[in-house]
Design a protein around this motif. Structure first.
Motif, PDB file in Angstrom:
ATOM      1  N   ALA A 175      34.821   3.354 -26.969  1.00  0.00           N
ATOM      2  CA  ALA A 175      36.212   3.812 -26.905  1.00  0.00           C
ATOM      3  C   ALA A 175      36.498   4.545 -25.597  1.00  0.00           C
ATOM      4  N   VAL A 176      35.616   5.452 -25.211  1.00  0.00           N
ATOM      5  CA  VAL A 176      35.826   6.210 -23.974  1.00  0.00           C
ATOM      6  C   VAL A 176      35.781   5.282 -22.772  1.00  0.00           C
ATOM      7  N   SER A 177      34.830   4.356 -22.755  1.00  0.00           N
ATOM      8  CA  SER A 177      34.734   3.408 -21.644  1.00  0.00           C
ATOM      9  C   SER A 177      35.993   2.552 -21.544  1.00  0.00           C
ATOM     10  N   ALA A 178      36.517   2.124 -22.696  1.00  0.00           N
ATOM     11  CA  ALA A 178      37.721   1.289 -22.689  1.00  0.00           C
ATOM     12  C   ALA A 178      38.938   2.071 -22.202  1.00  0.00           C
ATOM     13  N   LEU A 179      39.112   3.295 -22.683  1.00  0.00           N
ATOM     14  CA  LEU A 179      40.283   4.078 -22.297  1.00  0.00           C
ATOM     15  C   LEU A 179      40.230   4.495 -20.829  1.00  0.00           C
ATOM     16  N   VAL A 180      39.053   4.843 -20.353  1.00  0.00           N
ATOM     17  CA  VAL A 180      38.923   5.170 -18.931  1.00  0.00           C
ATOM     18  C   VAL A 180      39.218   3.935 -18.076  1.00  0.00           C
ATOM     19  N   GLY A 181      38.720   2.778 -18.513  1.00  0.00           N
ATOM     20  CA  GLY A 181      39.019   1.552 -17.784  1.00  0.00           C
ATOM     21  C   GLY A 181      40.501   1.218 -17.793  1.00  0.00           C
ATOM     22  N   LEU A 182      41.170   1.405 -18.929  1.00  0.00           N
ATOM     23  CA  LEU A 182      42.610   1.165 -18.997  1.00  0.00           C
ATOM     24  C   LEU A 182      43.373   2.113 -18.084  1.00  0.00           C
ATOM     25  N   ALA A 183      42.954   3.382 -18.038  1.00  0.00           N
ATOM     26  CA  ALA A 183      43.623   4.348 -17.158  1.00  0.00           C
ATOM     27  C   ALA A 183      43.458   3.952 -15.694  1.00  0.00           C
ATOM     28  N   HIS A 184      42.253   3.529 -15.319  1.00  0.00           N
ATOM     29  CA  HIS A 184      41.996   3.124 -13.934  1.00  0.00           C
ATOM     30  C   HIS A 184      42.833   1.899 -13.566  1.00  0.00           C
ATOM     31  N   GLU A 185      42.866   0.899 -14.451  1.00  0.00           N
ATOM     32  CA  GLU A 185      43.632  -0.305 -14.150  1.00  0.00           C
ATOM     33  C   GLU A 185      45.135  -0.038 -14.187  1.00  0.00           C
ATOM     34  N   SER A 186      45.583   0.874 -15.049  1.00  0.00           N
ATOM     35  CA  SER A 186      47.006   1.214 -15.075  1.00  0.00           C
ATOM     36  C   SER A 186      47.416   1.929 -13.795  1.00  0.00           C
ATOM     37  N   ARG A 187      46.528   2.764 -13.256  1.00  0.00           N
ATOM     38  CA  ARG A 187      46.823   3.396 -11.971  1.00  0.00           C
ATOM     39  C   ARG A 187      46.912   2.334 -10.871  1.00  0.00           C
ATOM     40  N   ARG A 188      46.003   1.379 -10.926  1.00  0.00           N
ATOM     41  CA  ARG A 188      46.046   0.296  -9.949  1.00  0.00           C
ATOM     42  C   ARG A 188      47.317  -0.544 -10.115  1.00  0.00           C
ATOM     43  N   TYR A 189      47.723  -0.756 -11.355  1.00  0.00           N
ATOM     44  CA  TYR A 189      48.968  -1.477 -11.632  1.00  0.00           C
ATOM     45  C   TYR A 189      50.159  -0.752 -11.035  1.00  0.00           C
ATOM     46  N   LEU A 190      50.193   0.570 -11.167  1.00  0.00           N
ATOM     47  CA  LEU A 190      51.275   1.359 -10.578  1.00  0.00           C
ATOM     48  C   LEU A 190      51.292   1.208  -9.060  1.00  0.00           C
ATOM     49  N   GLU A 191      50.126   1.249  -8.429  1.00  0.00           N
ATOM     50  CA  GLU A 191      50.052   1.105  -6.984  1.00  0.00           C
ATOM     51  C   GLU A 191      50.539  -0.275  -6.531  1.00  0.00           C
ATOM     52  N   ILE A 192      50.122  -1.318  -7.248  1.00  0.00           N
ATOM     53  CA  ILE A 192      50.531  -2.676  -6.881  1.00  0.00           C
ATOM     54  C   ILE A 192      52.034  -2.846  -7.046  1.00  0.00           C
ATOM     55  N   ARG A 193      52.576  -2.322  -8.141  1.00  0.00           N
ATOM     56  CA  ARG A 193      54.013  -2.435  -8.373  1.00  0.00           C
ATOM     57  C   ARG A 193      54.815  -1.704  -7.300  1.00  0.00           C
ATOM     58  N   LYS A 194      54.387  -0.490  -6.958  1.00  0.00           N
ATOM     59  CA  LYS A 194      55.108   0.266  -5.946  1.00  0.00           C
ATOM     60  C   LYS A 194      55.069  -0.440  -4.593  1.00  0.00           C
TER      61      LYS A 194
END
Length: 746
Positions: A175-194
Motif C-alpha cells: 500500500a505504501v509503495s503504491a501510494l508513494v508511486g501514485l504521488a510521484h507520478e501525479s507530480r510528474r503529471y502536473l509538470e507535464i500538463r503545465k
C-alpha cells in the motif's frame, strides 16, 4: 492440497483443492491446469513473436504511422523503428526514449497510459522481490509441506501468528509503495500538463466552450461583443454558435450521401433523382434553421491567459445560467452532440447509470455460466456423450477445459463491454466530446471488471451473494475470505494468457498481416493506420491486471509476480504500437485520463485491502486484522486530500501566476481562423449534391467523394496555408492544426 477449511465444491472455473467426487479431477490440482495454460499460450505466443520479429520492418503492417508524418518528431521515430536487427532490439530503443520525446511523438494521453504501466510495473516488481520472503514463510507453514499451489498462499498460515504478522506487514508495504508511486507520478503529471499548457499556445488553448447561451446572444457577433464586455476590454477573436440541430443534420447528410451513391450506380433512375433533390434541399433547410435546443458555442479569445481566466470564473449568477469551460480540439468534439442541452445530458447520464447498475447484476450470471461450462463434471452431466472422450483423455482434457476455456471466454465476453459503453455514452447520453466519453467509460468499465473478478471469487452471482449478505451481514468476512484463495489459480492462468498470448498478438497483428498480404498480391492499397482510443481500450486492460495483482499481493504472491511481468511487457508493447501503428483520433491532453485511472487504481487497492482483512480474520488473526482495518481509510484519505487537490486540480487549467510569468496574456491570434470550430456538417450541407451535380460529375468522369477523401488527400499533400479553403471540411479529422506558438528557446 492444504487441509484448511474450504466450502463444499461448487461449479467454478477455478481448480478446487478438494479432491471431491469429480472423477475428472487430477491429483496435481492447480499445477496441471496452470501448466497446460502455460504450454498452450507459450506455443501460440512464440509463433506470433516469430512472425513479428521476422517481418517487423514492413511498414505497411508494423509501422504504418511512419508512412504519413503523424509524429511530430518524425526523424526520431524512424530512427527507433530501424534500430537493430537482433530479436527484441527494438525494446531497447523504445525504452531509451525520454518523456518529452514520447509526448511529442504519441501525445499526452498515450504517454500517460505508458507511464501508468511503468508505475505499476515498478510497484509490483519491488513487491515481488519482497514477496519471496513471504512465500517462503507461507510454504514453511504448510502442514503437509507439499509443492501444491495452495502451499504458497496465505491459506497455509492458519494458526501461524508470525506468518500472519508477516502478511500484514507485506500488505502495508504494498500500500505504501503504491501510494508513494501514485504521488510521484501525479507530480510528474502536473509538470507535464503545465509545460504543455504554457508552451503550446494554439487556437484550442485560447478558446472556451460556452453552454446555455441566451437567445439574445445566439449570434456570432453579439456573443463576441458580450465576451469583450466580460473580459473588460480584453480582445476576443471570434465566436461560433451551435444553434442548429446538428444530430438531425448529420442523419440527413448520411441519407443524402447514400442516395448520391445509389444514383451513380443507376443514373437513369428518375425516382432516385427526385429523392436526392429532396434530401439536398432538406439538408440546406436544416443548416439554415435554428433549433435553439442547448444553445452552445465556442468563443476564441486573443490569448491563452484570458481564455484560462474565462474558463475558471462564474459567468452568470442566474440559476442554470451561461457557463464556460476550457475548449477541446475540433477533432475531439462529437459534432452531432455539441448542441445538446447540458441539463438533458445530465439527466440521461443518471438514467444510463441506473441501467448500468441493473446490467452489472445481470452480467455476473454470465461469469457464473462461464464457470459452469468450464467444469468437466458439469459438462458430462449436460452432455453425456462427452464422457467417453473425457474418460480417455481425463487429465489433459480437464486441465485444458477448466484451465484455459474460462479465461478465453472471459476475455471474449468482456471485449464487447467497452464498445457497448462507448455507444451508450455517445448515442444515448450524447456527451459532447470524445474525452468526456473516455472519462465516463473508463471507471464504469472498471466496475464491470471488478464485478467479474469478485463474481469469480465468490463463484456465483453477485445478486445472490448480496441477498445472502443482506440476510446475514456478519457472513461478509467469511464469504470473501474463504473465496479469495480458491480462485487464485484462475487469475494466475488469466495473467499467463495476457502475457504469453495477448501481448504477442498485439505485436504481431496477424489479421492485419494477412490482409496486407492479400492486398499486396492483388495490388491494392491498404489503410495506413488504425485509430486507437487508449483511454477506452488500453487503460482498462492495465486496470484489470492491477485489480488482480492488488487483490492477490498478500494472498498469493505468485499472482503478483505475473502481474509485475505483465506491466513490464505491456510498457514496451504499447509504447511501440503507439509510436508506429496507432493514431489517437482525439487527445485530451491528459486532462480526463489520468484522474480517472488514478481513481480506479485507488478503488482497486481499497477492495484488495478489504479482501486481505477478511482473509486474515478468517485465519484467526484478529490482532492482525484490526491493524489492517485503517489501511483502506488511509488510502481513500490520501487520494481525496493529497492526490486530487495537490496535483490533479492544479493540472486542470492554467493558473494566473503561470500566465503572467510566461506572458500568456499577450495577443496570439494572428494565425487563428474564425471558422476553426465551424461544424463540418454545415460546410457539407452548403455544398450542393443534387441530382444535376452528381450527373454532371459522372458525365465529366469525376466521381465525387461524399466523405471528403479527395479533400483530405489534397490537404495532406499541401501546406495548411495553401489549403485554408478546405478548413471546414477537414478539421474534424485532425488533419489541419493551427501551428503551435512556442516560447523562445523551446
Amino acid at each position: 492440497c492444504n487441509s484448511m477449511d474450504v466450502p463444499a465444491p461448487t461449479i467454478s472455473a477455478a481448480p478446487s483443492c478438494v479432491e471431491a467426487k469429480n472423477k475428472f479431477a487430477p491429483p496435481s490440482a492447480a499445477w496441471s491446469e496452470v501448466a497446460m495454460t502455460v504450454l498452450l499460450n507459450v506455443a501460440m505466443g512464440g509463433v506470433l513473436l516469430w512472425l513479428f520479429e521476422s517481418k517487423r520492418k514492413r511498414r505497411s503492417v508494423y509501422g504504418p504511422r511512419l508512412r504519413r508524418s503523424y509524429a511530430r518528431d518524425d526523424a526520431r521515430a524512424r530512427q527507433v523503428f530501424a534500430a537493430g536487427r537482433l530479436p527484441f532490439s527494438w525494446a531497447t530503443a523504445v525504452k531509451r526514449l525520454k518523456d518529452d520525446e514520447l509526448v511529442d511523438m504519441i501525445g499526452l494521453d498515450a504517454t500517460l497510459v505508458v507511464r501508468f504501466a511503468r508505475l505499476w510495473g515498478r510497484v509490483f516488481g519491488r513487491a515481488t522481490v519482497v514477496s519471496v520472503l513471504v512465500m517462503a514463510r507461507y510454504h514453511a507453514s504448510s502442514r503437509r509441506r507439499t509443492w501444491s499451489f495452495y502451499s504458497f498462499t496465505m491459506g497455509s498460515l492458519r494458526g501461524d501468528a508470525l506468518g500472519l504478522w508477516t502478511a500484514t506487514a507485506f500488505s502495508y508495504f504494498v500500500a505504501v509503495s503504491a501510494l508513494v508511486g501514485l504521488a510521484h507520478e501525479s507530480r510528474r503529471y502536473l509538470e507535464i500538463r503545465k509545460r504543455h499548457l504554457e508552451r503550446h499556445v494554439d487556437q484550442t488553448n485560447c478558446s472556451v466552450f460556452v453552454e446555455r447561451v441566451p437567445a439574445e446572444l445566439c449570434d456570432r457577433e453579439a456573443l463576441r461583443r458580450y465576451f469583450e464586455y466580460l473580459a473588460n476590454g480584453g480582445a476576443v477573436h471570434s465566436a461560433v454558435v451551435f444553434d442548429v440541430d446538428l444530430s438531425t443534420l448529420h442523419r440527413a447528410l448520411r441519407r443524402r450521401g447514400s442516395a448520391a451513391r445509389a444514383l451513380r450506380r443507376s443514373p437513369n433512375d428518375v425516382r432516385l433523382r427526385k429523392t436526392l433533390d429532396e434530401l439536398d434541399a432538406a439538408c440546406r433547410d436544416l443548416a439554415t434553421g435554428e433549433s435553439g435546443a442547448g444553445r452552445a458555442a465556442v468563443v476564441t479569445l486573443a490569448s491563452a491567459g484570458l481564455a484560462a481566466d474565462m474558463a475558471q470564473i462564474r459567468l452568470s449568477s442566474e440559476p442554470f445560467g451561461m457557463s464556460a469551460t476550457a475548449a477541446t480540439t475540433p477533432a475531439d468534439l462529437v459534432w452531432p452532440n455539441v448542441g445538446c442541452s447540458k441539463l438533458a445530458v445530465e439527466l440521461r447520464q443518471l438514467a444510463a447509470d441506473a441501467f448500468l447498475c441493473l446490467a452489472a447484476l445481470a452480467l455476473t450470471p454470465v461469469v457464473s455460466a462461464i464457470q459452469a461450462i468450464s467444469n468437466l463434471d458439469q459438462l458430462t452431466r449436460l452432455f453425456p456423450f462427452l464422457e467417453p472422450l473425457f474418460d480417455r483423455y481425463s487429465e489433459t482434457s480437464r486441465a485444458l477445459v477448466t484451465g484455459y476455456l474460462p479465461v478465453a471466454l472471459f476475455v471474449a465476453v468482456y471485449a464487447v463491454v467497452p464498445l457497448a459503453l462507448s455507444a451508450l455514452a455517445r448515442d444515448f447520453i450524447r456527451f459532447k466530446s470524445h474525452s468526456e466519453i473516455q472519462r465516463y467509460v473508463l471507471p464504469r468499465y472498471f466496475v464491470f471488471q471488478l464485478l467479474a473478478v469478485y463474481a469469480s471469487v465468490l463463484a456465483g452471482s453477485v445478486a445472490a451473494t448480496l441477498a445472502e449478505l443482506a440476510r446475514r451481514p456478519e457472513s461478509v468476512v467469511r464469504v470473501l475470505g474463504s473465496s479469495v484463495p480458491r480462485i487464485a489459480p484462475y487469475f494466475l492462468q488469466y495473467l499467463v494468457v495476457k502475457i504469453a498470448f495477448s501481448l504477442p498478438f498485439e505485436l504481431a497483428r496477424p489479421a492485419r498481416f494477412i490482409a496486407a498480404e492479400i492486398a499486396r498480391r492483388l495490388s491494392r492499397v491498404t489503410p495506413d493506420t488504425v485509430d486507437l482510443d487508449t483511454g477506452v481500450l488500453v487503460a482498462p486492460e492495465l486496470l484489470m491486471v492491477l485489480a488482480i495483482g492488488a487483490l492477490y499481493a498478500a494472498v498469493a504472491p505468485i499472482v503478483l509476480a505475473l502481474a509485475a511481468l505483465y506491466f513490464a511487457c505491456a510498457d514496451l508493447v504499447y509504447t511501440r504500437q503507439c509510436l508506429f501503428v496507432y493514431v489517437s483520433p482525439h487527445d485530451s491532453g491528459g486532462l480526463q485520463l489520468w484522474p480517472a485511472m488514478t481513481a480506479c487504481a485507488v478503488n482497486a487497492l481499497v477492495l484488495a485491502q478489504l479482501a486481505a482483512f477478511s482473509y486474515v480474520s478468517l485465519l484467526g488473526g484478529l490482532p492482525q486484522a484490526v491493524l489492517l482495518l485503517p489501511l483502506p481509510l488511509a488510502t481513500l484519505f490520501f487520494h481525496s486530500h493529497i492526490l486530487v487537490p495537490v496535483f490533479e486540480t492544479p493540472a486542470a487549467a492554467l493558473d494566473r501566476h503561470t500566465s503572467l510569468t510566461y506572458d500568456l496574456f499577450h495577443r496570439r491570434d494572428a494565425a487563428f481562423h474564425p471558422d476553426f470550430y465551424l461544424p463540418p456538417a454545415l460546410a457539407d450541407a452548403d455544398r450542393s449534391l443534387d441530382a444535376a451535380t452528381v450527373l454532371a460529375d459522372l458525365a465529366a468522369n469525376r466521381p465525387r467523394d461524399d466523405d471528403d477523401d479527395d479533400d483530405r488527400r489534397q490537404l495532406a499533400s499541401n501546406p495548411p496555408a495553401e489549403a485554408t479553403g478546405l478548413l471546414a471540411d477537414n478539421h474534424r479529422k485532425g488533419d489541419l492544426e493551427v501551428p503551435a506558438i512556442r516560447r523562445g528557446g523551446d
